[in-house]
Design a protein around this motif. Sequence first.
Motif, PDB file in Angstrom:
ATOM      1  N   ARG A 128      40.494  44.888  38.258  1.00  0.00           N
ATOM      2  CA  ARG A 128      39.391  44.067  37.781  1.00  0.00           C
ATOM      3  C   ARG A 128      39.253  44.243  36.285  1.00  0.00           C
ATOM      4  O   ARG A 128      38.179  44.128  35.711  1.00  0.00           O
ATOM      5  CB  ARG A 128      38.081  44.471  38.491  1.00  0.00           C
ATOM      6  N   GLY A 129      40.366  44.532  35.642  1.00  0.00           N
ATOM      7  CA  GLY A 129      40.351  44.819  34.219  1.00  0.00           C
ATOM      8  C   GLY A 129      40.048  43.606  33.362  1.00  0.00           C
ATOM      9  O   GLY A 129      39.976  42.469  33.826  1.00  0.00           O
ATOM     10  N   LEU A 130      39.902  43.857  32.063  1.00  0.00           N
ATOM     11  CA  LEU A 130      39.496  42.813  31.129  1.00  0.00           C
ATOM     12  C   LEU A 130      40.492  41.657  31.067  1.00  0.00           C
ATOM     13  O   LEU A 130      40.087  40.489  30.976  1.00  0.00           O
ATOM     14  CB  LEU A 130      39.331  43.414  29.737  1.00  0.00           C
ATOM     15  N   ARG A 131      41.772  41.952  31.100  1.00  0.00           N
ATOM     16  CA  ARG A 131      42.760  40.861  31.032  1.00  0.00           C
ATOM     17  C   ARG A 131      42.626  39.948  32.248  1.00  0.00           C
ATOM     18  O   ARG A 131      42.723  38.722  32.130  1.00  0.00           O
ATOM     19  CB  ARG A 131      44.166  41.421  30.912  1.00  0.00           C
ATOM     20  N   THR A 132      42.412  40.541  33.416  1.00  0.00           N
ATOM     21  CA  THR A 132      42.233  39.748  34.634  1.00  0.00           C
ATOM     22  C   THR A 132      40.967  38.913  34.561  1.00  0.00           C
ATOM     23  O   THR A 132      40.962  37.712  34.882  1.00  0.00           O
ATOM     24  CB  THR A 132      42.176  40.669  35.862  1.00  0.00           C
TER      25      THR A 132
END
Length: 268
Positions: A128-132
Amino acid sequence: MGTTTGDPSALGSLASEDWVEVGSGESSSRVFASADGARYAKVASVDQMAELAGERDRARWAADRGVRGPQVLGWVESADGAVLTTGAVPGVPADQVRPDQVGRAWANVVAAVRELHDLPLDACPFDRGLRTMLALAQDVVARDAVHPEFLRPEQEGREGHHLLAELATELPVRLEQEASERVVCHGDLCLPNVLLDPETLEVSGFVDLGRLGVADRHADLSLLLASAQDTWPDEAQHIQDQLPSLYGSPVDADRLRFHLFLDPLTWD
């Protein structure tokens, strides 16, 4: 309940029992409760099946690691969509506690969140990281699909592409911060998704785990704090002041704001 394909339709798989429609999820999947209140069923159309399957897998993963939440009871697929059936988590949503219970409830919720965040990272396959999340936001904004009712007051009345462009200027530093402080996040950590024992006010479980994944801890804390302050406005400042000590780590106000403003742009 096993997995089926073809007819009958996914929704038809509920027809043999008494179910009551109780609303819809953020993803627009239809939500039903069994007559006895012991089970819930989410019904997704074909284009929502992958998202619902992701929620199923996350719920199973969390349960296997001792996270208190819904038990997956069944999964049915058809040509029309899918149905995910889970056991009901006992308790009342945290946003329904009495005013005199707010302090104890808030302390218990934050403690349970810290316990979730302390799960080993290397065991979590979900991102659920920032890039996603930025990719989700870019897609939603490009289709002009931002839900105005999800925006924070500071964002209201502004175009989605302007909001996203402002956040993008902070991305390099936010990615650097995320790399050093990633945890297993709930992903949609608002008070209604945290259930409490009505007597002890201890957390009995988390629900709606469809966005569980590894991310900056501030992604969770931003949503939790905003939800608590919106729900308990008379306690807003006290809740904010208590958060770092209850959580056991410093909290960065700028990172909270960034993640809080990004989240409304990621819901379709």
